[in-house]
Design an enzyme around this catalytic site. Structure first.
Site, mmCIF file in Angstrom:
data_model
loop_
_atom_site.group_PDB
_atom_site.id
_atom_site.type_symbol
_atom_site.label_atom_id
_atom_site.label_comp_id
_atom_site.label_asym_id
_atom_site.label_seq_id
_atom_site.Cartn_x
_atom_site.Cartn_y
_atom_site.Cartn_z
ATOM 1 C CG ASP A 422 -5.052 10.780 -4.413
ATOM 2 O OD1 ASP A 422 -6.274 10.871 -4.425
ATOM 3 O OD2 ASP A 422 -4.804 10.125 -5.324
ATOM 4 C CB THR A 424 -0.607 8.750 0.098
ATOM 5 O OG1 THR A 424 -1.600 8.623 1.197
ATOM 6 C CG2 THR A 424 0.607 8.041 0.305
ATOM 7 C CG ASP A 744 -1.821 7.436 -6.381
ATOM 8 O OD1 ASP A 744 -3.134 6.955 -6.257
ATOM 9 O OD2 ASP A 744 -1.023 7.402 -5.426
#
Length: 1157
Positions: A422, A424, A744
């Site tokens: 990912d 972020t 996440d």
């Protein structure tokens, strides 16, 4: 469907005592939780009027929650129980011992040892001994026959050791695993309101009456009743088996169940306050069949295929086991055949009934040798080494912010060839700030001053930001003086709230004015909508909706835009394209995430819109502003990515941001390097390229894309899953790819599960993501993944090191035992010795080699991949080289050792013969060679310097040193340790023959110290005496040997012991008074000769033709004077000795001294 797990009444005693405390009992709450929908609403209405009534009965406030007083919390725990699922009882140590005993090889050994023990106590009549063949004849001097049981007992003892060590390892593994489980469970926290404050507490701390806040992606840790919520849907498939999301509202179905999954297209932000209205809901009160326990079982992630390493090891162990079995069978067969041929063919003896036990004893001995070869061949240390290595690594990885949930993930990580990360929070700091804004037709390169923005726009903008961000998101004052303000909640929303603060407005004041309860409708953010909207009911009865979301998506739904004077102007597609070019793309190319803020009014004149028809509602918006949010790259990430690339791992970025932002960040991180041949795609283009005309995904199409793909932007969780699956299933490269994925969000669950290793974020990750993952990154940092790679490779290397070491031991031991057995009819390495080697080499070496710390050098080579064999060429070279070297040394010692060291040969000794110096040297050499090889095994990639970094590993040093010390102690002859025998007590009376006892009783006045002294003197004398005797006797034999040439084996000439041990050469003690040294010593010499004669002198046998009475008549020069004195003085000790003709008692210390010589 009723949740049938809460059956019967539990804790009825407790209820009786506490009925008065709270307004409802455990039983009532339990029955309430078994109802659904309308039934539950009726029940709440009948019993408590409404949820408010339930709250007051449970003494809690729907707004402020519980007081949080420790006393109150404890009381609730006693009345209603705690929110924990009782763990399964761990296996006791005894159970583990019992399991370790189930090992087949151990069982075979135990049986063999017990048979050997039983037979060692059998004494055949002496006279028949001779008829049983030369191997059985004159074996025992009396002392050794007593010691025949030692071998059986020692084997049993070794088995006990092995079992205890195995059980202890299993036990510590179980303990570590429980520690890990606890650690994972403590990680799971839940948000509750206590004393008016929103706090996070561990799930186990929840009590009945707690007011909890449920967010998108939470796993409900308890059952409860919904007090108030927006758009809440729950996945109850693990309870009901229905895959559709269940909508929960106060009016229709307020009962929330502790489901292990809770994701969905729609989420439960806003006070989706679940009132954990009952404890039995919270936990199935220690009932084993409790609902929670069931859910946990069901929801456990599906078992992944065996890890790469486990698969390879199992295969290898099976192959080695088969080879060992074959070798041991051949060994036994050869031994038996040789024995039978020698006894019944060459010696031409009949099978005598009395000899049967002796023959059986031989067969048992051969069998034990065979089993021992098998035991040494089977590397039972392998699984142990893997476990130790993994457990050790997992413990150490905790310090590197990797919380490993599945042991084998740690090792799989070492083989990773691709990481899909990912952006972020993993590659970036997840500390968002608005740095550019486009408001009122003007693009500000930095946050504008509030004066520059028209007041009418500013008011709407601030109102929209305040209400259209989750109320759980806040900006708090910094923890340290001068630090940055703390961001709590969703980071993008924090950036917008920070923007409002920068514009000198207080969003909290607006929130106080419009509390969450007053929001009319909330469309929460999710990966499908990519936007979030909140509807307010205005004072005049009209509605206003605020929206925020990805700029290119929301701008398509805008038909107006606010201009500088605060009025709305028509916003056409042409204007939109213009804006994308002039505002959005420049922002994105600087790595900013662009968010569009918009609103829409629904006037009173129109009827109230259908809020469920999302498409209609979310159209015709008016654009307020587009902001550029920066999320700076973590400073350590570029370096970590460089390390990955050097280690042969491709890093790909999969993000929801737009393609320009993603590309900018990827360049900053070093994922995209100038001059590289790569492609960046967004989700739409990616899907277009991988699907055929019918819209089906085709593997060939993915295969064309993924090797060059580095960035996938605007991707949905499905795209991520498709990419991961495509890479794993691909067969373009000869190596099957091993993929690690970070995630996440709730929707990352499928991709995390599909990946070989799934990393969930410990801070930003939702419970669902953590549940699906293998490793949790407790600091959400990409560089921790690099540490995981390092540890994974280290595990692989540790196991290869151990393998290289173990296989060398096995090859050498098996060959030595096999050839030794075939040539000398006895294994040079005895069963007990083999088991000792097995114990130190398997158990301790696995500990020593499996705990080597990792080094940065591990990241300099490419991953091994799935198909590479465990034993590399270099390792094979090392194993064979070291094996040949060891075999040469051991065989030299075995077949020429007696000449080199000038000692008696240990070969061809009969059953139960005393241990020989010769074989002790062979055994010691063997063990020390293994110890040196343990140091060699530290390097497996052909490095020259094997000592490099050896002192960094204390466990290794202490094990090598400890093994050496124990080996030295274990090979000291027993005679040197006579203090052990006489410690605390003198010679036992029953160990001394009667005649000697009588004499001793007359001689009471000799004290013990003096007696010890005299023993020493006798010892000296006998030593010299025997050396001289041997020389003479050997010469005499040589002269008269021609008679027995046919019967005697040539090598038995080398040792006087062999003469004495063969029945053909019985030295008769017929003339005790022949001067061996000189006449004065004749008396004293008798015990010596008595010892060297066959123990059966006491019962004289008629001299048979094969009995040679050897009488050396050559006078020997007198021994030095002090020896004579010593001998004379020794006469007082046992004056009757020489005349009595009884052998000295086998147990007496005197006798043990004689034999040791």
């Amino acid at each position: 469907m009723a949740n049938n797990s809460y059956s019967g009444v539990k804790n009825s005693m407790v209820e009786a005592n506490h009925d008065g405390e709270f307004g409802c009992t455990l039983k009532e709450l339990r029955s309430l939780m078994e109802l659904r929908g309308a039934e539950a609403i009726d029940k709440i209405g009948d019993s408590y009027e409404d949820t408010q009534g339930l709250c007051s009965r449970l003494k809690t406030s729907p707004i402020d929650g519980l007081s949080g007083q420790p006393g109150d919390i404890e009381k609730r725990k006693t009345v209603f129980g705690e929110n924990i699922i009782p763990p399964k009882k761990p296996k006791t140590f005894l159970q583990l011992v019992w399991e370790a005993l189930q090992d087949v090889t151990l069982i075979i050994l135990e049986v063999a040892a017990i048979v050997s023990l039983g037979l060692s106590f059998y004494r055949p009549p002496d006279a028949e001994r001779e008829h049983c063949g030369r191997a059985a004849g004159g074996v025992e001097d009396e002392n050794e026959s007593e010691a025949g049981w030692i071998e059986g007992a020692a084997i049993l003892l070794s088995v006990v050791c092995v079992v205890l060590v195995t059980a202890f390892n299993d036990w510590s593994k179980e303990k570590q695993f429980r520690g890990l489980q606890n650690r994972i469970e403590q990680e799971q926290k839940f948000t509750v309101v206590r004393g008016g404050q929103v706090i996070q507490i561990p799930v186990a701390e929840l009590v009945v009456g707690d007011i909890a806040q449920v967010k998108y992606g939470d796993l409900l840790p308890t059952d409860g009743v919904l007090i108030q919520g927006n758009d809440l849907k729950i996945d109850e498939s693990s309870l009901t088996g229905e895959s559709d999301l269940v909508k929960k509202t106060q009016q229709k179905d307020p009962v929330l169940l502790s489901v292990k999954k809770q994701e969905g297209a729609v989420e439960n932000r806003k006070k989706a306050k679940a009132q954990d209205g009952a404890a039995m809901e919270m936990q199935p009160l220690n009932s084993d069949e409790g609902g929670d326990a069931e859910e946990k079982k069901k929801a456990g992630p599906p078992k992944k295929e065996k890890s790469v390493l486990q698969g390879k090891l199992t295969k290898l162990a099976v192959q080695i086991g088969k080879a060992g079995l074959v070798m041991s069978a051949i060994t036994v067969v050869i031994l038996v055949v040789l024995f039978v041929v020698d006894t019944f063919w060459i010696q031409n003896l009949p099978w005598v009934k009395d000899c049967t036990p002796i023959y059986i004893q031989f067969f048992v001995k051969f069998f034990i040798i065979g089993v021992t070869v098998l035991v040494v061949a089977v590397p039972e240390g392998l699984p142990l080494a893997v476990t130790i290595s993994l457990a050790y690594s997992v413990k150490k990885m905790m310090k590197d912010n990797n919380l490993v949930r599945h042991l084998d993930a740690c090792e799989t990580m070492g083989n990773a060839t691709a990481i899909c990360s990912d952006k972020t929070g993993t590659l970036t700091m997840n500390r968002m700030t608005v740095v550019q804004a486009f408001v009122g037709e003007k693009h500000y390169k930095k946050v504008p001053e509030p004066e520059n923005i028209p007041a009418s726009i500013l008011d709407i903008l601030i109102l929209g930001i305040a209400v259209n961000c989750a109320y759980t998101t806040k900006i708090m004052s910094p923890e340290k003086e001068g630090g940055l303000p703390r961001q709590v909640g969703n980071k993008t929303e924090c950036a917008l709230l920070g923007f409002s603060t920068d514009l000198k407005r207080d969003y909290q004041a607006i929130r106080n004015e419009i509390p969450e309860e007053k929001l009319h409708k909330v469309y929460t953010f999710n990966s499908v909508r990519k936007s979030m909207s909140t509807v307010l009911k205005m004072a005049d009865g009209s509605y206003r909706m605020f929206s925020k979301g990805a700029s290119e998506i929301l701008l398509k739904k805008c038909c107006k835009i606010l201009i500088a004077n605060g009025e709305a102007k028509v916003f056409r597609p042409r204007d939109r394209d213009d804006m994308v070019k002039k505002v959005i793309e420049p922002m994105a190319s600087e790595g900013l995430r662009t968010i569009c803020l918009a609103y829409r009014d629904f006037p009173v004149s129109e009827a109230e819109p259908d809020w469920d028809n999302e498409n209609d509602i979310l159209s015709g918006l008016t654009c307020l502003s587009v902001v550029g949010i920066e999320d700076p790259v973590r400073p350590e990430v570029p370096d970590a990515i460089k390390k990955c690339q050097r280690a042969g791992i491709t890093v790909r970025m999969v993000t929801g941001d737009n393609i320009s932002t993603a590309r900018a960040i990827a360049s900053k991180c070093g994922i995209l390097l100038p001059g590289d041949d790569f492609i960046c795609l967004d989700g739409k283009e990616f899907n277009r390229r991988i699907r055929n005309e019918k819209g089906e995904i085709e593997q060939e199409r993915i295969d064309k894309l993924w090797p060059k793909l580095r960035v996938l932007a605007r991707s949905s969780p499905t795209d991520k899953h498709t990419l991961v699956k495509g890479i794993i299933d691909s067969e373009v490269l000869e190596q099957r790819q091993v993929v690690a994925v970070t995630g996440d969000g709730t929707n990352d669950g499928p991709a995390l599960k599909k990946a070989d290793v799934g990393f969930a974020m410990g801070i930003a990750g939702t419970d669902v993501a953590k549940e699906a993952s293998d490793i949790i990154l407790t600091d959400d940092n990409f560089s921790s993944i690099v540490k995981a790679v390092m540890w994974g490779r280290n595990v692989y290397d540790s196991i290869s090191k151990f393998l290289q070491f173990q296989l060398t031991v096995n090859v050498v031991a098996v060959i030595v035992a096999f050839t030794g057995a075939c040539i000398t009819q006895d294994s040079p390495l005895k069963a007990v010795q083999m088991l000792w080697v097995n114990l130190i080499m398997d158990t301790f070496a696995s500990l020593a080699l499996a705990t080597e710390p990792p080094t940065e050098a591990l990241l300099l080579r490419k991953p091994y991949g799935r198909n590479k064999p465990l034993i590399s060429r270099t390792m094979m070279k090392n194993i064979l080289g070291q094996g040949v070297f060891q075999l040469i040394i051991i065989f030299t010692l075995l077949f020429a050792g007696e000449k080199i060291f000038d000692i008696d040969s240990g070969r061809n000794t009969p059953l139960h013969a005393p241990p020989s110096e010769h074989y002790t040297i062979v055994f010691n050499t063997f063990v020390l060679l293994q110890l040196f090889n343990e140091i060699n095994a530290r390097k497996i990639h052909g490095e020259r310097n094997v000592f490099e970094g050896i002192f960094n590993n204390l466990i290794f040093c202490s094990i090598v040193f400890g093994t050496f010390i124990i080996q030295v102690i274990s090979s000291i002859p027993t005679s040197r340790l006579k203090f052990l025998k006489s410690a605390g007590h003198g010679t036992q009376k029953d160990e001394i023959p009667d005649e000697e006892l009588d004499e001793l009783e007359d001689n009471e006045e000799i004290d013990h110290a003096e007696r010890e002294l005299r023993r020493g003197q006798i010892l000296w004398f006998r030593g010299l005496n025997r050396i001289q005797t041997q020389i003479r006797v050997v010469n005499a034999f040589r002269s008269s040997i021609s008679l027995y040439e046919g019967l005697e084996k040539p090598e038995s000439r080398s040792s006087i012991h062999n003469f004495m041990n063969h029945p053909e050469f019985r030295i008769e003690d017929s003339e005790p008074h022949i001067p061996l040294i000189d006449d004065t010593d004749a008396e004293d010499d008798a015990p010596t000769k008595r010892n060297s004669a066959s123990p059966r002198n006491a019962t004289p046998t008629p001299p048979s033709p094969t009995t040679a009475a050897v009488v050396p008549t050559t006078p020997v020069s007198p021994s030095p004077n002090q020896n004579n004195n010593a001998v004379e003085s020794s006469n007082h000790l046992l004056p009757e000795g020489p005349k009595s003709g009884t052998p000295s008692a086998p147990g007496s210390p005197l006798h043990s001294l004689e034999t040791s010589l």
